[in-house]
Design a protein around this motif. Structure first.
Motif, PDB file in Angstrom:
ATOM      1  N   GLY A 271       0.822  -1.269   0.049  1.00 32.98           N
ATOM      2  CA  GLY A 271      -0.095  -0.105   0.076  1.00 32.98           C
ATOM      3  C   GLY A 271       0.787   1.016  -0.049  1.00 32.98           C
ATOM      4  N   MET A 272       1.768   1.192   0.749  1.00 37.20           N
ATOM      5  CA  MET A 272       2.837   2.280   0.599  1.00 37.20           C
ATOM      6  C   MET A 272       3.579   2.672  -0.611  1.00 37.20           C
ATOM      7  N   LEU A 273       3.871   1.680  -0.893  1.00 37.73           N
ATOM      8  CA  LEU A 273       4.791   1.533  -2.400  1.00 37.73           C
ATOM      9  C   LEU A 273       3.824   1.919  -3.401  1.00 37.73           C
ATOM     10  N   PHE A 274       2.697   1.571  -3.341  1.00 40.61           N
ATOM     11  CA  PHE A 274       1.748   2.310  -4.413  1.00 40.61           C
ATOM     12  C   PHE A 274       1.537   3.646  -4.297  1.00 40.61           C
ATOM     13  N   THR A 275       1.519   4.245  -3.038  1.00 45.52           N
ATOM     14  CA  THR A 275       1.243   5.589  -2.782  1.00 45.52           C
ATOM     15  C   THR A 275       2.390   6.562  -3.158  1.00 45.52           C
ATOM     16  N   LEU A 276       3.501   6.017  -2.789  1.00 45.55           N
ATOM     17  CA  LEU A 276       4.617   6.930  -2.753  1.00 45.55           C
ATOM     18  C   LEU A 276       5.178   7.515  -4.149  1.00 45.55           C
ATOM     19  N   PRO A 277       5.179   6.371  -5.234  1.00 40.00           N
ATOM     20  CA  PRO A 277       5.566   6.993  -6.393  1.00 40.00           C
ATOM     21  C   PRO A 277       4.343   7.938  -6.865  1.00 40.00           C
ATOM     22  N   LEU A 278       3.113   7.970  -6.798  1.00 35.03           N
ATOM     23  CA  LEU A 278       2.214   8.891  -7.212  1.00 35.03           C
ATOM     24  C   LEU A 278       2.218  10.262  -6.632  1.00 35.03           C
ATOM     25  N   VAL A 279       2.794  10.331  -5.209  1.00 35.85           N
ATOM     26  CA  VAL A 279       2.592  11.691  -4.596  1.00 35.85           C
ATOM     27  C   VAL A 279       4.296  12.253  -5.257  1.00 35.85           C
ATOM     28  N   LEU A 280       5.210  11.322  -5.379  1.00 35.41           N
ATOM     29  CA  LEU A 280       6.641  11.900  -5.918  1.00 35.41           C
ATOM     30  C   LEU A 280       6.394  12.626  -7.266  1.00 35.41           C
ATOM     31  N   GLN A 281       5.547  11.841  -8.081  1.00 37.61           N
ATOM     32  CA  GLN A 281       5.613  12.262  -9.388  1.00 37.61           C
ATOM     33  C   GLN A 281       4.487  13.514  -9.570  1.00 37.61           C
ATOM     34  N   GLY A 282       3.206  13.149  -8.988  1.00 37.88           N
ATOM     35  CA  GLY A 282       2.278  14.087  -9.070  1.00 37.88           C
ATOM     36  C   GLY A 282       2.461  15.249  -8.377  1.00 37.88           C
TER      37      GLY A 282
ATOM     38  N   VAL B 210     -11.861  19.849 -13.191  1.00 39.14           N
ATOM     39  CA  VAL B 210     -10.322  19.910 -12.445  1.00 39.14           C
ATOM     40  C   VAL B 210     -10.493  18.439 -11.485  1.00 39.14           C
ATOM     41  N   VAL B 211     -11.482  18.352 -10.559  1.00 38.98           N
ATOM     42  CA  VAL B 211     -11.722  17.301  -9.451  1.00 38.98           C
ATOM     43  C   VAL B 211     -11.614  15.895 -10.426  1.00 38.98           C
ATOM     44  N   THR B 212     -12.456  15.811 -11.406  1.00 39.22           N
ATOM     45  CA  THR B 212     -12.742  14.507 -12.198  1.00 39.22           C
ATOM     46  C   THR B 212     -11.396  14.186 -12.686  1.00 39.22           C
ATOM     47  N   ILE B 213     -10.421  15.083 -13.379  1.00 41.21           N
ATOM     48  CA  ILE B 213      -9.352  14.799 -14.048  1.00 41.21           C
ATOM     49  C   ILE B 213      -8.272  14.461 -13.103  1.00 41.21           C
ATOM     50  N   VAL B 214      -8.196  15.136 -11.680  1.00 40.21           N
ATOM     51  CA  VAL B 214      -7.488  14.685 -10.832  1.00 40.21           C
ATOM     52  C   VAL B 214      -7.762  13.232 -10.174  1.00 40.21           C
ATOM     53  N   HIS B 215      -8.972  12.968 -10.048  1.00 40.26           N
ATOM     54  CA  HIS B 215      -9.305  11.894  -9.412  1.00 40.26           C
ATOM     55  C   HIS B 215      -8.999  10.919 -10.287  1.00 40.26           C
ATOM     56  N   ASP B 216      -9.350  10.906 -11.776  1.00 38.13           N
ATOM     57  CA  ASP B 216      -9.276   9.896 -12.723  1.00 38.13           C
ATOM     58  C   ASP B 216      -7.843   9.432 -13.027  1.00 38.13           C
ATOM     59  N   SER B 217      -6.837  10.386 -12.738  1.00 42.06           N
ATOM     60  CA  SER B 217      -5.402  10.273 -12.968  1.00 42.06           C
ATOM     61  C   SER B 217      -4.724   9.865 -11.747  1.00 42.06           C
TER      62      SER B 217
ATOM     63  N   PRO C  82       1.122  17.501 -12.853  1.00 39.78           N
ATOM     64  CA  PRO C  82       2.379  18.050 -13.414  1.00 39.78           C
ATOM     65  C   PRO C  82       1.735  18.700 -14.914  1.00 39.78           C
ATOM     66  N   GLY C  83       0.858  18.318 -15.412  1.00 39.52           N
ATOM     67  CA  GLY C  83       0.290  18.824 -16.645  1.00 39.52           C
ATOM     68  C   GLY C  83      -0.398  20.091 -16.432  1.00 39.52           C
ATOM     69  N   LEU C  84      -1.358  20.060 -15.587  1.00 43.48           N
ATOM     70  CA  LEU C  84      -2.013  21.184 -15.210  1.00 43.48           C
ATOM     71  C   LEU C  84      -0.942  22.460 -14.579  1.00 43.48           C
TER      72      LEU C  84
ATOM     73  N   THR D 268      -3.677  27.209 -15.522  1.00 44.31           N
ATOM     74  CA  THR D 268      -4.461  26.084 -14.480  1.00 44.31           C
ATOM     75  C   THR D 268      -3.190  26.030 -13.563  1.00 44.31           C
ATOM     76  N   ALA D 269      -2.042  26.643 -13.478  1.00 49.28           N
ATOM     77  CA  ALA D 269      -0.804  26.464 -12.534  1.00 49.28           C
ATOM     78  C   ALA D 269      -1.364  26.605 -11.078  1.00 49.28           C
ATOM     79  N   PRO D 270      -2.175  27.727 -10.587  1.00 43.75           N
ATOM     80  CA  PRO D 270      -2.837  28.012  -9.266  1.00 43.75           C
ATOM     81  C   PRO D 270      -3.493  26.819  -8.758  1.00 43.75           C
ATOM     82  N   VAL D 271      -4.508  26.186  -9.793  1.00 40.28           N
ATOM     83  CA  VAL D 271      -5.339  25.062  -9.435  1.00 40.28           C
ATOM     84  C   VAL D 271      -4.467  23.808  -9.181  1.00 40.28           C
ATOM     85  N   ALA D 272      -3.601  23.560 -10.240  1.00 33.85           N
ATOM     86  CA  ALA D 272      -2.600  22.645 -10.036  1.00 33.85           C
ATOM     87  C   ALA D 272      -1.930  22.425  -8.635  1.00 33.85           C
ATOM     88  N   GLN D 273      -1.640  23.680  -8.105  1.00 32.17           N
ATOM     89  CA  GLN D 273      -1.169  23.747  -6.850  1.00 32.17           C
ATOM     90  C   GLN D 273      -1.824  23.300  -5.631  1.00 32.17           C
TER      91      GLN D 273
END
Length: 554
Positions: A318-329, A476-483, A489-491, A497-502
């Protein structure tokens, strides 16, 4: 030449009619140097199977673009491997006991290499998915044969060393996979993520052919319990499908409001496994051939070790699944940077593997397992508190976590299998590994689901405080949820969309803190589960094996 191998030091002599009888390749391959060459084959084969479970995930974005895959097809690239892998391990472990574990190991590697060639040569999504399915079959043949062969080949002090090497292969390669996948996807071709298995697989096959002793259970009646095999395989498949696909389909309803197949698959899987247990009991009472000896669960350390392994795997994966997502996202790492940071985990695991045999001699295998799980839990909780942190802080937490993995992962297998009759090692190894895979899938489902729900709710809450129109916020919520945050990073790259991405990145960090903290708590529960394990001397282990060998089928 005799049909049985010479007994290893510390073991009792065997005869052709005993469950521990083994056959050897030409020549005496039971000597210590040859056993360690055989161990090299096991470690290499294990590394390929474990690494392939993670290497494809990092290269997946490039694969999607190159093969024009849909989101569903992309999800199944990893899911089909895990599904087949977990569903067939119990059966393949049993077949290893019947027909020979070395044979299953080599055959599995051949299947794995052939499907790796096909996966790397894929010209479309369907070809890749079929190749990944066959890869899962090969992997399921390989992994139970490795632990059961170690259980049969090594005793006493050598056993702790062998399982330390095995643990470093599992823990280290799970972390090396993302680095190799990121490097190949960035600087070479994603196809080499699969083709790389072929030259190393050939080396493993040659080593296994020359140096591994063939072992099997000669007391088992020839024949296969096909009804039990089908019930166990389909039942496990239903459970793993439900756990793996719960984040895609939802637990009750899909995104379009229709019913999700997940609860039906889960209920069917549980029902089929319940029917399997009942059918195996009835067949055993009639004296018929059974697919699995339920008497294995009467062995205390096997029972408690299997339970502990499932809980530990739940927290770890569970931890190994979570960590790469937060590092790259959220934290700005690319695939290669994520791989390098995860490599620190592997370094900790490899370094600890050299110290584990000495620790085991001083503290005992049970204490080493407990200490390792405690170190893992402390490191994961520290990681949750450190997020977002810098590379040094995160690296230290991952290094300490790797030390814990190096202590716990293999030694819990060592303790769990110590009293299992050698003749039933394949069956027990398959069962242990299957339960561990279910724990891994459950960890991804539970902690991944927690991450997604926390991320979605956190993003929605932050966007509600902005002046964005409701339709834009919902999009935006749908895009973030689905990915699962991968779109952040694209946002962020678009000034509009940079402020929303932050805001979404902040929500992802908070969600990762929660899910990682829960993973640490689960590992603490795993530590509590290890307290039920008992420490047994090598002499007592041999005596208990003899007792359980005569009673496990009663």
């Amino acid at each position: 030449m005799s049909d049985t191998a010479a007994p290893t030091p510390g073991s009792t002599p065997t005869d052709p009619g005993s469950a521990t009888a083994v056959t050897s390749p030409p020549g005496d391959f039971t000597g210590a140097p040859r056993r360690w060459w055989g161990m090299a084959a096991i470690a290499l084969g294990t590394s390929l199977v474990i690494m392939d479970a993670t290497i494809a995930n990092v290269a997946l974005p490039v694969v999607i673009e190159d093969l024009h895959m849909t989101a569903t097809e992309a999800q199944w690239v990893s899911a089909v491997y895990s599904l087949v892998f977990a569903s067939l391990m119990l059966t393949s472990g049993r077949f290893g006991d019947l027909f020979g574990r070395r044979m299953m190991f080599i055959a599995g590697l051949v299947v794995f290499m052939g499907s790796s060639l096909a996966a790397g040569s894929a010209t479309g999504p369907m070809m890749l998915l079929i190749a990944r399915l066959v890869q899962g079959i090969g992997a399921a043949m390989v992994l139970p044969a490795t632990t059961s062969t170690i259980n049969a080949m090594f005793t006493g002090k050598e056993r702790s060393i062998a399982f330390a090497i095995y643990g470093s292969a599992i823990g280290g390669m799970a972390a090396v996979g993302p680095l190799v996948g990121g490097w190949l996807a960035t600087d070479a071709s994603w196809r080499w993520a699969f083709w790389l298995n072929i030259p190393f697989g050939i080396v493993a096959v040659v080593l296994a052919s020359l140096f591994l002793t063939e072992t099997r259970d000669r007391t088992l009646r020839r024949g296969i319990d096909w009804s039990g095999t089908v019930l166990a395989t389909v039942g496990l498949g239903g459970i793993v499908f439900a756990l793996v696909e719960s984040s895609s389909y939802g637990w009750l309803h899909q995104s379009d409001g229709s019913l999700s197949p997940v609860p039906f698959a889960l209920a069917a899987g549980v029902a089929l496994l319940g029917l399997w247990v009942w059918a195996e009991h009835v067949r055993h009472q009639r004296g018929a051939i059974v697919q699995s000896h339920l008497g294995l669960w009467r062995i205390r350390n096997f029972r408690q070790g299997t339970i502990a392994s499932m809980i530990i795997a739940l927290g770890e994966f569970g931890m190994l699944f979570t960590l790469p997502l937060v590092l790259q996202g959220a934290l700005g790492y690319n695939a290669l940077g994520t791989g390098w940071l995860m490599m620190v985990l592997a370094i900790g695991t490899f370094l600890m593997s050299g110290a584990v045999p000495q620790l085991t001699r001083r503290l005992g295998a049970r204490r080493v397992v407990q200490l390792g799980v405690l170190v893992e839990a402390a490191a994961v909780i520290g990681l949750a508190l450190a997020l977002p942190g810098n590379a040094w802080t995160l690296g230290i937490c991952l290094f300490v976590y790797g030390l814990g993995v190096g202590m716990a992962t293999a030694q819990v297998t060592n303790v769990s299998l110590a009293e299992v009759p050698v003749g039933l090692s394949g069956e027990a190894s398959g069962l242990l590994t299957t339960v561990r895979q279910i724990g891994s899938a459950l960890g991804v489902a539970v902690l991944g689901g927690l991450l997604i729900s926390s991320l979605t709710q956190g993003t929605q809450t932050r966007l509600d405080s902005t002046q964005l129109p409701e339709t834009a916020r919902s999009k935006v919520v749908t895009i973030v949820h689905d990915s699962i945050g991968a779109a952040i990073p694209g946002l962020r790259a678009d000034p509009r969309t940079a402020p929303v991405a932050q805001l979404a990145a902040d929500a992802l960090v908070d969600a990762a803190r929660i899910s990682t903290g829960v993973a640490g708590g689960i590992l603490l529960v795993g530590f509590v589960a290890t307290l039920a394990l008992t420490e047994v001397s090598p002499e007592e282990t041999a005596r208990r094996r003899a007792v359980t060998e005569s009673t496990v089928e009663s």
